[in-house]
Design a protein around this motif. Structure first.
Motif, PDB file in Angstrom:
ATOM      1  N   LYS B  98       0.822  -1.214   0.000  1.00  0.00           N
ATOM      2  CA  LYS B  98       0.000   0.000   0.000  1.00  0.00           C
ATOM      3  C   LYS B  98       0.856   1.265   0.000  1.00  0.00           C
ATOM      4  O   LYS B  98       0.609   2.183  -0.782  1.00  0.00           O
ATOM      5  N   ILE B  99       1.870   1.309   0.864  1.00  0.00           N
ATOM      6  CA  ILE B  99       2.641   2.552   0.916  1.00  0.00           C
ATOM      7  C   ILE B  99       3.624   2.670  -0.244  1.00  0.00           C
ATOM      8  O   ILE B  99       4.124   3.748  -0.528  1.00  0.00           O
ATOM      9  N   ALA B 100       3.882   1.540  -0.934  1.00  0.00           N
ATOM     10  CA  ALA B 100       4.803   1.616  -2.066  1.00  0.00           C
ATOM     11  C   ALA B 100       4.124   2.164  -3.310  1.00  0.00           C
ATOM     12  O   ALA B 100       4.776   2.685  -4.209  1.00  0.00           O
ATOM     13  N   ALA B 101       2.801   2.048  -3.346  1.00  0.00           N
ATOM     14  CA  ALA B 101       2.070   2.503  -4.534  1.00  0.00           C
ATOM     15  C   ALA B 101       1.864   4.003  -4.464  1.00  0.00           C
ATOM     16  O   ALA B 101       0.742   4.490  -4.368  1.00  0.00           O
ATOM     17  N   THR B 146       7.893  -6.212  -6.198  1.00  0.00           N
ATOM     18  CA  THR B 146       6.521  -5.785  -6.467  1.00  0.00           C
ATOM     19  C   THR B 146       6.291  -4.363  -5.961  1.00  0.00           C
ATOM     20  O   THR B 146       5.633  -3.554  -6.617  1.00  0.00           O
ATOM     21  N   GLN B 147       6.870  -4.042  -4.793  1.00  0.00           N
ATOM     22  CA  GLN B 147       6.792  -2.663  -4.285  1.00  0.00           C
ATOM     23  C   GLN B 147       7.319  -1.686  -5.324  1.00  0.00           C
ATOM     24  O   GLN B 147       6.705  -0.662  -5.602  1.00  0.00           O
ATOM     25  N   ALA B 148       8.477  -2.045  -5.885  1.00  0.00           N
ATOM     26  CA  ALA B 148       9.104  -1.151  -6.860  1.00  0.00           C
ATOM     27  C   ALA B 148       8.227  -1.029  -8.108  1.00  0.00           C
ATOM     28  O   ALA B 148       8.033   0.063  -8.641  1.00  0.00           O
ATOM     29  N   LEU B 149       7.665  -2.148  -8.562  1.00  0.00           N
ATOM     30  CA  LEU B 149       6.845  -2.121  -9.773  1.00  0.00           C
ATOM     31  C   LEU B 149       5.536  -1.367  -9.556  1.00  0.00           C
ATOM     32  O   LEU B 149       5.012  -0.739 -10.471  1.00  0.00           O
ATOM     33  N   LEU B 150       5.027  -1.423  -8.311  1.00  0.00           N
ATOM     34  CA  LEU B 150       3.757  -0.762  -8.008  1.00  0.00           C
ATOM     35  C   LEU B 150       3.830   0.752  -8.170  1.00  0.00           C
ATOM     36  O   LEU B 150       2.811   1.405  -8.330  1.00  0.00           O
ATOM     37  N   CYS B 151       5.035   1.316  -8.100  1.00  0.00           N
ATOM     38  CA  CYS B 151       5.090   2.770  -8.306  1.00  0.00           C
ATOM     39  C   CYS B 151       5.187   3.093  -9.795  1.00  0.00           C
ATOM     40  O   CYS B 151       5.359   4.237 -10.172  1.00  0.00           O
ATOM     41  N   GLN B 152       4.999   2.077 -10.609  1.00  0.00           N
ATOM     42  CA  GLN B 152       4.915   2.211 -12.072  1.00  0.00           C
ATOM     43  C   GLN B 152       6.043   3.062 -12.655  1.00  0.00           C
ATOM     44  O   GLN B 152       5.798   4.091 -13.277  1.00  0.00           O
TER      45      GLN B 152
END
Lengths: 293, 234
Positions: B98-101, B146-152
């Motif tokens: 959640k906080i990574a997005a 996945t955290q890194a990818l979530l910030c697109q």
């Protein structure tokens, strides 16, 4: 004897609630930045002074509630501003320690300002609620109010830190600051927000506890000491620790004053601090943590 | 996509990498190879904004982000995945995500994005409510990725994603990096292992003592004996 014990416990727990609130406020800032805001004692006293200056002698309950919110908001902004100034010169609040001096400086400035405005004498704040009898002990209502405030603040903080995105991000800062930066969190902003939250807690606590705290230019130091000891006993950065640490310190302070006399109160508390640091440095609820260097 | 011009960076006043120029292109995996202490981590930290460069420029899609804070760099599209499968240990897997997005607005958008990655990494869905500290090293690395990818991001900087995790999980992670590149992302893959990295990447550069010694297509470098010499210190 039973009466003395009742006094020690009732007053000790009431005082303890104030120390717990100071410890909670310590923890919020410490979690996000690793900073211990040593100005907190005088900020609390300042809130008490504002209560004394703003409240008319026969303050009504509704006016009292409004003033509580006003003082709370004022100190939220003031402490957030203090946080922004404290953090401004730092590249990393965990690797540089100028905050040691700058938070102390703010404490000295507040103390000196109170001395100029108010003189060296303690003032008392009017209160809209009469005292009550608990276990046969006449107790100022402020002790009850501040205990309720502690429960409220504790629950609210838990919900905030677990449920909201901002709160979760602040807990994340406590766990791994570098990762939080890499994640793209707005670290500085979150740290200033946590200073603001700490200011809100101190402001409302100082206001609600105004009749039972010592509102004098030199009393901040004893609150900072007791609040700090409460935080360390419970475990720095742990909210449950703050909740439990305060009453322990409060009851210890009251019983040492009763057994040995008031002048030995700080000696007993400091001995307690040293003992905890020697036997269990992480505190009652604290966990050992690794640190990236 | 990411242009680096004569970048010099280090800690305090001591430069660790100097005069680095490179182009990272969209749709490609660029490997940055080098022995321990060559300056690979310092380079990607400077690109991701974690350390401020002393000289040179970093541009993402033409926008200058030299010396930008990581919160700005990530929003501009450069996201660094730190080494050592680092996640927030005392947050649940869900809260970590959640906080990574940071770039997703609505909750709905976040849920949709998560579901996409849950399909790729079902383990994250399974362990959604668990604390991240209870995950294995490899699972933590999957979470961190996945955290890194979530910030697109447009550019994903991966610092040694294979370190400290079970060998069996490495292909899963490399495959996802390839997927990200094939969707138009650019990947900078920092690694010490030569063969494995060259196999998955399109281009590569080899660093030694703070500067780039060799660069070219990964397939060409595969048979180039100079890499071994650089590693061994000539």
């Amino acid at each position: 004897m039973a009466y003395e014990l009742a006094i020690i416990f009732v007053r000790g727990l009431g005082l303890g609630a104030i120390y717990s609130l100071i410890a909670l406020s310590f923890n919020v800032v410490y979690m996000s930045s690793g900073i211990l805001n040593f100005a907190q004692g005088n900020i609390l006293v300042l809130a008490g002074l504002l209560a004394a200056l703003l409240s008319p002698p026969e303050v009504s309950v509704s006016l009292w509630l409004v003033l509580m919110l006003v003082v709370g908001c004022m100190l939220t902004l003031a402490v957030a501003a203090q946080g922004a100034m404290t953090l401004a010169p730092l590249r990393s609040s965990t690797e540089q320690h100028s905050w040691l001096v700058s938070t102390m400086a703010v404490s000295v400035i507040i103390g000196a300002s109170i001395l100029i405005v108010q003189g060296p004498f303690a003032v008392t704040a009017p209160y809209p609620f009469p005292g009550v009898r608990i276990l046969g002990v006449r107790t100022p209502f402020a002790y009850l109010a501040v205990t309720a405030l502690l429960v409220l603040c504790f629950v609210a903080l838990q919900l905030f830190l677990r449920r909201t995105r901002t709160g979760v991000a602040i807990s994340a800062l406590a766990q791994d600051l570098e990762l939080a930066r890499a994640t793209g969190l707005r670290v500085r902003l979150l740290q200033v927000v946590s200073f603001g939250i700490s200011g809100a807690i101190l402001g409302v606590t100082g206001f609600v506890a105004a009749p039972v705290i010592s509102i004098a230019p030199d009393s901040g130091i004893s609150y900072i000491l007791s609040g700090f000891i409460a935080a360390v006993i419970g475990g720095m950065g742990n909210l449950y620790g703050a909740l439990v640490g305060g009453p322990i310190v409060g009851v210890m302070a009251m019983s040492s004053a009763y057994l040995f006399g008031g002048e030995f109160q700080n000696l007993v508390l400091l001995t307690l601090l040293v003992a905890v640091l020697m036997v269990r440095p992480q505190g009652l609820f604290g966990r050992m943590s690794t640190r990236h260097v | 996509m990411l242009s680096v011009e004569a970048l010099t960076a280090g800690y305090g006043r001591i430069p660790v990498v100097s005069d680095i120029s490179m182009e990272v292109e969209a749709g490609r995996i660029t490997a940055v190879l080098g022995a321990n202490g060559a300056g690979k981590t310092t380079l990607v930290k400077a690109l991701g904004g974690l350390i401020r460069p002393m000289a040179g420029r970093v541009l993402i899609a033409g926008r200058d982000i030299t010396g930008a804070d990581p919160s700005t760099a990530t929003r501009a599209g450069v996201r660094l995945l730190l080494d050592g499968h680092r996640v927030f240990p005392d947050l649940s897997v869900h809260d970590n995500l959640k906080i990574a997005a940071i770039t997703t607005g609505s909750r709905r958008e976040f849920e949709l994005l998560c579901d996409e990655y849950f399909e790729v990494f079902p383990i994250l869905k399974q362990k959604r409510k668990d604390y991240a500290r209870t995950l294995s090293g490899g699972q933590q690395q999957i979470l961190a990725l996945t955290q890194a990818l979530l910030c697109q991001p447009k550019v994903l900087l991966c610092d040694e994603p294979s370190i400290g995790i079970a060998q069996a999980l490495i292909p899963t992670i490399l495959k996802e990096l390839r997927n990200f590149a094939s969707r138009g992302g650019a990947v900078v893959l920092v690694e010490q292992q030569i063969q494995m990295s060259l196999k998955v990447s399109d281009t590569a550069l080899v660093m030694d003592r703070g500067s780039i010694r060799l660069s070219g297509l990964a397939s060409d470098l595969m048979s180039d004996d100079r890499i071994r010499k650089i590693y061994m210190g000539n």
